[in-house]
Scaffold this motif. Structure first.
Motif, PDB file in Angstrom:
ATOM      1  N   HIS A   1       0.841  -1.202   0.000  1.00  0.00           N
ATOM      2  CA  HIS A   1       0.000   0.000   0.000  1.00  0.00           C
ATOM      3  C   HIS A   1       0.877   1.253   0.000  1.00  0.00           C
ATOM      4  O   HIS A   1       1.269   1.744   1.055  1.00  0.00           O
ATOM      5  CB  HIS A   1      -0.914  -0.021   1.231  1.00  0.00           C
TER       6      HIS A   1
ATOM      7  N   HIS B   1       1.650   5.181  -2.205  1.00  0.00           N
ATOM      8  CA  HIS B   1       1.161   6.175  -3.178  1.00  0.00           C
ATOM      9  C   HIS B   1       2.315   7.072  -3.596  1.00  0.00           C
ATOM     10  O   HIS B   1       2.494   8.163  -3.048  1.00  0.00           O
ATOM     11  CB  HIS B   1       0.053   7.030  -2.572  1.00  0.00           C
TER      12      HIS B   1
ATOM     13  N   LYS C   1      -9.435  -1.244  -5.533  1.00  0.00           N
ATOM     14  CA  LYS C   1      -9.691  -0.512  -4.290  1.00  0.00           C
ATOM     15  C   LYS C   1     -10.844   0.455  -4.511  1.00  0.00           C
ATOM     16  O   LYS C   1     -10.879   1.185  -5.494  1.00  0.00           O
ATOM     17  CB  LYS C   1      -8.441   0.241  -3.866  1.00  0.00           C
TER      18      LYS C   1
ATOM     19  N   ASP D   1       0.632   2.815   3.501  1.00  0.00           N
ATOM     20  CA  ASP D   1      -0.140   3.928   2.938  1.00  0.00           C
ATOM     21  C   ASP D   1       0.790   5.122   2.742  1.00  0.00           C
ATOM     22  O   ASP D   1       0.375   6.285   2.861  1.00  0.00           O
ATOM     23  CB  ASP D   1      -1.335   4.291   3.843  1.00  0.00           C
TER      24      ASP D   1
HETATM   25 ZN   LIG Z   1      -3.994   4.686   0.506  1.00  0.00          ZN
END
Ligand SMILES: [Zn+2]
Length: 467
Positions: A59, A61, A149, A314
């Motif tokens: 996960h 970005h 997602k 994340d």
């Molecule tokens: Zn995320």
């Protein structure tokens, strides 16, 4: 082809633990045994070190445009930082635009990712799903993008209504894919945001107050119920509180294929970070927000007992101050309004550190468990096992020598992430990677980067396997 012999280390997988030699031929593990007497181009002495599969952060970005800002790590700096911390694979998110197709998003992200220094896969964020785009979901699964997602939050950009979520889930259940849910109740959060702004409450401490844990637990419950009805396995991303975790635990107890990840920020940080209302709290503005300290222990327990399966980051960094490495204004965009603070925290470099320290050192976890939640479980869930996620004959030679004697102090002054702060600043870790191999090539030795821009490969993934 280069050959490498890693000698005398304590080789740890999710299930095994033994002193062994690992022989690498090119980018694969060729042989594992004791006292191997083989010629190799390079022999690495791993005595008194753990030899573990490279971490998998499922996960991240990198280079994500959230509207007003773009996350500050690109695929080169972000994957270099990952490798420094012992992670040799990431799975990032191609993000469909509200007006575009999923394949257009995938093309955009694959182009951005070409400069990665470690291997990478892609999930697909679905932001718009008219019936005409449903066949794209089937095609993507065949093409190696096997997980989708969906969001119940961010009404303006990403949130889908329950009917659309259910439609996507049904389709994914039929095509053998996997659904990931960002579970927070976006409409309720929107109510709190409007209320606080109307009352002139604009400082970063209102970010967590606008996203109470019940908004996460409610959406988690709803997503699992919809997935159960749709007949699709579901994975809840970034579980931040014990209440959301308990929804997953209860679903699993009645046999539902529900899974969950938590992140270092929820395991090691607490709500006090925002409490004084100062702008420093912007460092910790991510969604879901960081919760009260009492949530930490239940989340660690859940990882130990398999109520949660994986730790991912994340990773979505934004700088506190304008001008760092030439980057534009990022977190400061929200100086007068917490809703304008770009959401996200850095972490890809420190995930393994935080789990090792909190799990193995402080809570007595086995090294097997550490490997399971940082590498093997994500590999299995997201269709990379056994190519990734273990040390076995035929697997990719993604190997980390983890030295339990090598203390490491986390600091923005020395980290490789392209961001001007570190949420774990000053944390001392009793052990760290001394050498990192990615597909047979040494890409970090001590703290020296020896890899190359663009040497990471795109990973077409299979469908999920039960953990
Ligand atoms: Zn995320």
């Amino acid at each position: 082809m280069t050959t490498t012999l890693v000698k005398g280390g304590r080789v740890i997988t999710a299930t095994d633990d033994s002193i062994a030699d690992v022989f690498i031929d090119g980018d694969k593990i060729k042989l594992i045994g004791t006292n191997l007497s083989l010629q190799a181009d390079r022999v690495i002495d791993a005595t008194n070190q753990y030899v573990i599969p490279g971490g998998i952060d499922c996960h991240t970005h990198m280079e994500l445009d959230v509207g007003a800002a773009v996350s500050s790590d690109d695929f080169e700096t972000g994957t270099m930082a990952a490798a420094h911390g012992g992670t040799t694979t990431i799975i990032d998110f191609a993000t469909q635009s509200r007006t575009g197709t999923m394949h257009a998003a995938l093309d955009t992200w694959l182009a951005k990712a070409e400069k990665a220094v470690i291997d990478y896969g892609m999930h697909m964020i679905v932001a718009n799903l008219p019936d005409s785009l449903l066949p794209e979901m089937d095609a993507l699964v065949r093409e190696g993008v096997t997980s989708f997602k969906l969001f119940t939050a961010y009404p303006d950009r990403l949130m889908l209504d329950d009917g659309t979520i259910f439609k996507a889930m049904r389709r994914t259940g039929e095509n053998g894919g996997f659904v990931m849910m960002h579970a927070e109740n976006g409409s309720v959060i929107d109510y709190f945001i409007r209320k606080f702004l109307a009352e002139g409450k604009t400082t970063p401490n209102y970010h967590p107050l606008s996203r109470p844990h019940a908004t996460e637990a409610e959406a988690t419950h709803r997503c699992i119920a919809l997935a159960e009805l749709a007949g699709v396995p579901v994975y809840i991303v970034h579980v931040s509180s014990r209440y959301a975790m308990e929804e997953i635990r209860m679903a699993r107890a009645r046999g539902v294929p529900a899974f969950g990840e938590t992140c270092p920020q929820y395991l090691a940080l607490a709500y006090e970070m925002y409490a004084d209302g100062s702008f420093d709290g912007a460092k910790f503005v991510c969604s879901p927000p960081i919760r009260e300290r009492a949530n930490q222990e239940p989340l660690w327990n859940a990882l130990a007992q398999d109520d949660l399966q994986a730790v991912a980051t994340d990773h979505c960094p934004f700088c506190m101050r304008e001008g760092y490495k030439g980057l534009p204004k990022q977190k400061e965009l929200g100086k007068e309004n917490f809703t304008k603070i770009p959401n996200g925290v850095p972490g890809v470099e420190n995930r393994m550190h935080i789990v090792y320290q909190g799990g193995v050192v402080q809570r007595g976890w086995s090294m097997n468990r550490f490997v399971q939640v940082t590498s093997t479980a994500p590999a299995k869930l997201f269709g990379l096992f056994p190519r990734k996620g273990t040390i076995a004959v035929g697997s990719d030679a993604d190997i980390v020598l983890w030295n339990p004697q090598r203390k490491y102090t986390i600091s923005a002054a020395t980290h490789f992430m392209r961001v001007d702060y570190n949420p774990y600043e000053g944390t001392i870790i009793d052990g760290s990677p001394s050498l990192v191999l990615a597909r047979g090539r040494v890409i970090f030795e001590e703290d020296k980067f020896l890899g190359k821009r663009g040497q990471g490969e795109y990973l077409k993934r299979g469908t999920y396997g039960m953990v």
